[in-house]
Design a protein around this motif. Sequence first.
Motif, PDB file in Angstrom:
ATOM      1  N   LYS A 175       3.908   0.074   4.401  1.00 52.30           N
ATOM      2  CA  LYS A 175       2.857   0.559   5.301  1.00 52.30           C
ATOM      3  C   LYS A 175       2.157  -0.612   6.022  1.00 52.30           C
ATOM      4  CE  LYS A 175       1.779   4.938   2.993  1.00 52.30           C
ATOM      5  NZ  LYS A 175       0.682   5.781   2.431  1.00 52.30           N
TER       6      LYS A 175
ATOM      7  N   CYS B  95      -0.789  -2.168   3.327  1.00 51.69           N
ATOM      8  CA  CYS B  95      -0.603  -2.226   1.875  1.00 51.69           C
ATOM      9  C   CYS B  95       0.895  -2.265   1.584  1.00 51.69           C
ATOM     10  CB  CYS B  95      -1.251  -1.018   1.194  1.00 51.69           C
ATOM     11  SG  CYS B  95      -0.545   0.566   1.704  1.00 51.69           S
TER      12      CYS B  95
ATOM     13  N   CYS C  73       2.704   0.028  -0.075  1.00 51.30           N
ATOM     14  CA  CYS C  73       3.341   1.327  -0.285  1.00 51.30           C
ATOM     15  C   CYS C  73       4.560   1.440   0.621  1.00 51.30           C
ATOM     16  CB  CYS C  73       2.377   2.466   0.073  1.00 51.30           C
ATOM     17  SG  CYS C  73       1.043   2.649  -1.090  1.00 51.30           S
TER      18      CYS C  73
ATOM     19  N   ILE D 120       1.266   6.297  -2.172  1.00 53.53           N
ATOM     20  CA  ILE D 120      -0.166   6.023  -1.955  1.00 53.53           C
ATOM     21  C   ILE D 120      -0.660   4.953  -2.925  1.00 53.53           C
ATOM     22  CG2 ILE D 120      -0.838   8.269  -1.009  1.00 53.53           C
ATOM     23  CD1 ILE D 120      -1.586   9.109  -3.870  1.00 53.53           C
ATOM     24  N   CYS D 121      -1.750   4.285  -2.544  1.00 53.47           N
ATOM     25  CA  CYS D 121      -2.365   3.286  -3.425  1.00 53.47           C
ATOM     26  C   CYS D 121      -3.864   3.216  -3.080  1.00 53.47           C
ATOM     27  CB  CYS D 121      -1.693   1.928  -3.244  1.00 53.47           C
ATOM     28  SG  CYS D 121      -2.130   1.112  -1.698  1.00 53.47           S
TER      29      CYS D 121
ATOM     30  N   CYS E  55      -4.507   2.319   0.837  1.00 49.47           N
ATOM     31  CA  CYS E  55      -4.326   3.300   1.912  1.00 49.47           C
ATOM     32  C   CYS E  55      -5.130   4.580   1.647  1.00 49.47           C
ATOM     33  CB  CYS E  55      -2.850   3.573   2.199  1.00 49.47           C
ATOM     34  SG  CYS E  55      -1.861   4.097   0.819  1.00 49.47           S
TER      35      CYS E  55
HETATM   36 ZN   LIG Z   1      -0.884   2.094   0.063  1.00 46.14          ZN
END
Ligand SMILES: [Zn+2]
Length: 509
Positions: free
Chosen positions: A20, A23, A25, A38-39, A42
């Motif tokens: 992304k 980040c 991901c 996701i993290c 984000c």
């Molecule tokens: Zn992320």
Amino acid sequence: MNYQSIIGLETHVELKTKTKMFCTCRNDPDEHHPNILICPTCLGHPGTLPVINKEAVRKTIKTGLALNCQIPEYSKFDRKNYFYPDLPKGYQISQLYQPLCKEGFLEIDGKKIRIREVHLEEDTGRLSHHYVMVAGTGHFYLNDKPKEEEVIEKPPDNEEYSLIDFNRAGIPLMELVTEPDLKSAKEARRFAEELQLILRYLGVSDADMEKGQLRVEVNISLSKTKKLGTKVEIKNLNSFRAIEKGIDYEIKRQTEILKSGKKVTQETRGWSEMKGMTIGQREKEEAHDYRYFPEPDLPLLHSKEEFINKIKAEIPELPRQKRERFKREYELDEKNVGVFVYNKNLGEYFEKVISELPPKIPKNQLPRLIKLATNYLITDLQGLLRGESVTGEDFLITPENFAEFISLIEEGKISSKIAKQVLEEMFKTGADPSHIIEEKGLIQITNEAEIKKIVKKVISKNPKAVQDFKLGKKTAVQFLIGQIMTQTKGKANPQIVRDILNKHLTKIK
Ligand SMILES: [Zn+2]
């Protein structure tokens, strides 16, 4: 004097990167399980910090360079603040003041359409609605793409809800803004089509409109003078056809308003494919509504000359250059060039086939071979491929074998009818064509004595057709040729058959 339409486009492109925008991901548009890419970053958790994705910057600059843009030495990111359920941070990191690329152009059909800027931002999450109100109607419909019969007055109990998937939140999104240089729906469509092709050639995005990887918004205003009229924005244009139809509809709608002496409202309208019309959604926001300010968590971006030059060197031959080269080098007509340029893999395969033709072909023979190869690739092979690509694993015909196949037709060793059979077999097994011809006994009969024998036999067996011929019925000849071809299983050389048959028929009194 008629109203002149002034059109500009804003295009969002999801970039093809491993991760992304800010980040680590994965950026995977084929991941269908929701909310797993996701993290904390984000999802906008407090205390997290963004890190710029270099590959996304590189791909944006690459696009800018391909569109003749200037690449300023410095660019920076800004915060665009607004609240919406698909935006977990409550703001989007974008570029307002110093974009990565500016002042370029894209040429379509000899006309330069100026590009104001290309900048980089992050995508939002994806909302999916179940029973949603159709704007302006007071009615509800089911899911994203409603059918007419699904539109109802009121949703059943507990069925009115929306789901959110954050897999898409934070995916690198490139935004490309044109100057209002487009004049018609057709021109806007051509621009979007050419842009899609360029993005694919550059490998920066798959730019699939159906998957939302390429999203086009249109700004349109009507005026009789040089002064611009009130701008209306059309969103939700999910296909090239929708772009064209949406603009045509909007030109008609605004013309009627202006002719009746009323004023066009500045607003954002959505295209409804179902209704074939644009529908008012909300009044247009201005930049100040978003309270933009410089993103404090990211540094100024310095695009060094060396970095830019390296990207420049990676830009491949682009569609427009390829069109010109194909016309010049292979003397193909516009339509065939269009197929080879649009279908990049097929165009590359075509060039490999041509390079595999025997080296000592007389000069006057080459254009015929090129034409044959073009026809068999575009018509017959594409038919067999049924939308699959020549780069697919299941595709077994080597360019060398295809070149040999073309040479066999040109040399008259196989008729066009047999050629179809041979090609099908090549497609199925990948075998080389001369092998197939030998094994299946498909070599064309060119021996005149042999053909003469068959002609005589067919004539004596079909006195009625011969009689018809003498009475002047032209179709009788076609019937007799058909009979001869059946006898030879399509292997007789049609020209020799025709000559011998004509000779014999005229002899009969
Ligand atoms: Zn992320």
